[in-house]
Enzyme design. Structure first.
Site, PDB file in Angstrom:
ATOM      1  N   HIS A 266       0.819  -1.208   0.000  1.00 26.52           N
ATOM      2  CA  HIS A 266       0.000   0.000   0.000  1.00 26.52           C
ATOM      3  C   HIS A 266       0.861   1.271   0.000  1.00 26.52           C
ATOM      4  CE1 HIS A 266      -3.815  -2.177   1.696  1.00 26.52           C
ATOM      5  NE2 HIS A 266      -3.332  -2.732   0.603  1.00 26.52           N
ATOM      6  N   GLU A 268       0.781   3.918   1.859  1.00 25.98           N
ATOM      7  CA  GLU A 268       1.262   4.329   3.180  1.00 25.98           C
ATOM      8  C   GLU A 268       2.505   3.534   3.583  1.00 25.98           C
ATOM      9  OE1 GLU A 268      -3.329   4.027   3.594  1.00 25.98           O
ATOM     10  OE2 GLU A 268      -1.770   3.350   2.213  1.00 25.98           O
ATOM     11  N   CYS A 294      -5.947   0.966   5.820  1.00 19.97           N
ATOM     12  CA  CYS A 294      -6.432  -0.336   6.255  1.00 19.97           C
ATOM     13  C   CYS A 294      -5.858  -0.650   7.651  1.00 19.97           C
ATOM     14  CB  CYS A 294      -6.033  -1.412   5.250  1.00 19.97           C
ATOM     15  SG  CYS A 294      -4.269  -1.794   5.263  1.00 19.97           S
ATOM     16  N   CYS A 297      -1.979  -1.090   7.655  1.00 23.13           N
ATOM     17  CA  CYS A 297      -1.297   0.198   7.495  1.00 23.13           C
ATOM     18  C   CYS A 297      -1.444   1.045   8.759  1.00 23.13           C
ATOM     19  CB  CYS A 297      -1.870   0.957   6.299  1.00 23.13           C
ATOM     20  SG  CYS A 297      -1.339   0.332   4.689  1.00 23.13           S
TER      21      CYS A 297
END
Length: 345
Positions: A266, A268, A294, A297
């Site tokens: 992801h 992040e 999420c 993360c």
């Protein structure tokens, strides 16, 4: 301000230019360039010769040749009128100029014909109305190097109908200037820091390699960018855009099933690992991203010491993330409370 004036023959273009000159505008006419050229060539200044010479110059030097000659004369912080524009390509070089506006002057054919006969510029204007209308066809060629008034009209956002008196035309020109000045004085509103960084997330996310969500991330400290990241597979591994998605279904406590692509890292996570690889301390920073992170993360964000998360939209499975952010004392700001939607959610 630069005003481009276009319109049919004898519609009142030069009259509008004269009105504007009285208000301090500097007037340049593309037709005057042609008149000068015809004089040098010792040719009679007729409508037909003007049209033919204009077409010849456009074909030889490019359709914007007349405008480009005028542009070389323009200076900053002055008001100009450029009249007798008759080809869309003559407009293109002006579009990049600040405060340029194209104005189309309209008039009924019979009104224009009466004006033509009355003014008689020694250009053999005095012809029959039938000939006058036939000559209109010369101003609307399909050839891009010739006159195309109808195409110019389509580009003009300002139109002035000139079928009445000079007084009425003056009023319309004055109103046009007031409207343009009002528009020009509207205060520009700078984006806030949050809006600015979130827009950058979109640009960064365009590098993403998973079409389910090309998200980007920006990590800032003291309003300075210290790291960025976007959705993509780990270095050296194949991307979704190349080999397809690696989908996994997650069954939640309430029985709800959501689908996730686990091939990529992801945005992040990539932003935080980029900072780690480069030895950039991100403790106390702010993280911007497309939607609420999420759960995985969120846990990494907490451990990285990030103190604030600002997102454009919410995430459909954000309940757990919100819960642990609250427990960890991390401020979460969602600009738009709607839920981001993407493929196969």
């Amino acid at each position: 301000m630069i005003l481009g004036i276009t319109g049919s023959y004898a519609s009142g273009k030069d009259t509008v230019a004269e009105i504007l000159k009285e208000k301090g505008f500097i007037h340049y006419s593309l037709s005057d360039i042609l008149r000068e050229e015809l004089t040098k060539k010792k040719k009679e200044i007729t409508r037909e010769n003007l049209i033919n010479l204009g077409n010849e110059l456009r074909k030889k030097y490019g359709s914007s040749v007349l405008t480009e000659r005028i542009i070389k004369k323009l200076e900053d912080n002055k008001n100009y009128i450029i009249s007798s524009i008759r080809n869309p390509k003559e407009i293109e070089p002006l579009l990049s100029k600040n405060d340029f506006h194209l104005v189309f002057i309209e008039s009924h054919p019979k009104v224009r014909y009466k004006r033509l006969v009355k003014r008689n510029r020694n250009e053999k204007d005095v012809i029959s109305f039938r000939e006058f209308m036939k000559n209109e066809e010369l101003e609307n060629s399909r050839d891009e190097t010739k006159q195309q008034l109808n195409e110019c009209k389509k580009l003009a956002k300002i139109k002035i109908i000139n079928n009445s008196t000079l007084k009425k035309l003056n009023e319309k020109v004055n109103q046009m200037l007031k409207d343009l000045e009002k528009k020009g004085t509207q205060k520009y509103i700078r984006p806030s820091w949050d809006e600015y960084f979130l827009k950058l997330c979109d640009i960064i996310g365009s590098r993403g390699t998973c079409d389910r969500g090309r998200a980007g991330c920006v990590i800032t400290k003291d309003k300075r960018i210290i790291a960025t990241g976007y959705v993509g597979s780990p270095i050296g591994l194949p991307h979704c855009d190349e080999v397809g998605h690696q989908m996994k279904a997650t069954i939640h406590e309430d029985g709800k099933i959501t689908n996730h692509c686990v091939r990529t890292t992801h945005a992040e996570q990539n932003g935080i690992t980029q900072a780690a690889r480069n030895g950039v301390a991100i403790g106390g920073s702010t993280l911007y991203c497309k939607m609420t992170p999420c759960h995985i993360c969120a846990k990494i964000i907490i451990n990285a010491g990030i103190k604030e998360v600002i997102v454009a939209k919410d995430y459909h499975a954000s309940a757990d993330s919100k819960k642990i952010f609250k427990q960890a004392g991390i401020k979460l700001k969602i600009m738009d409370k709607s839920v981001e939607k993407y493929k196969n959610q």
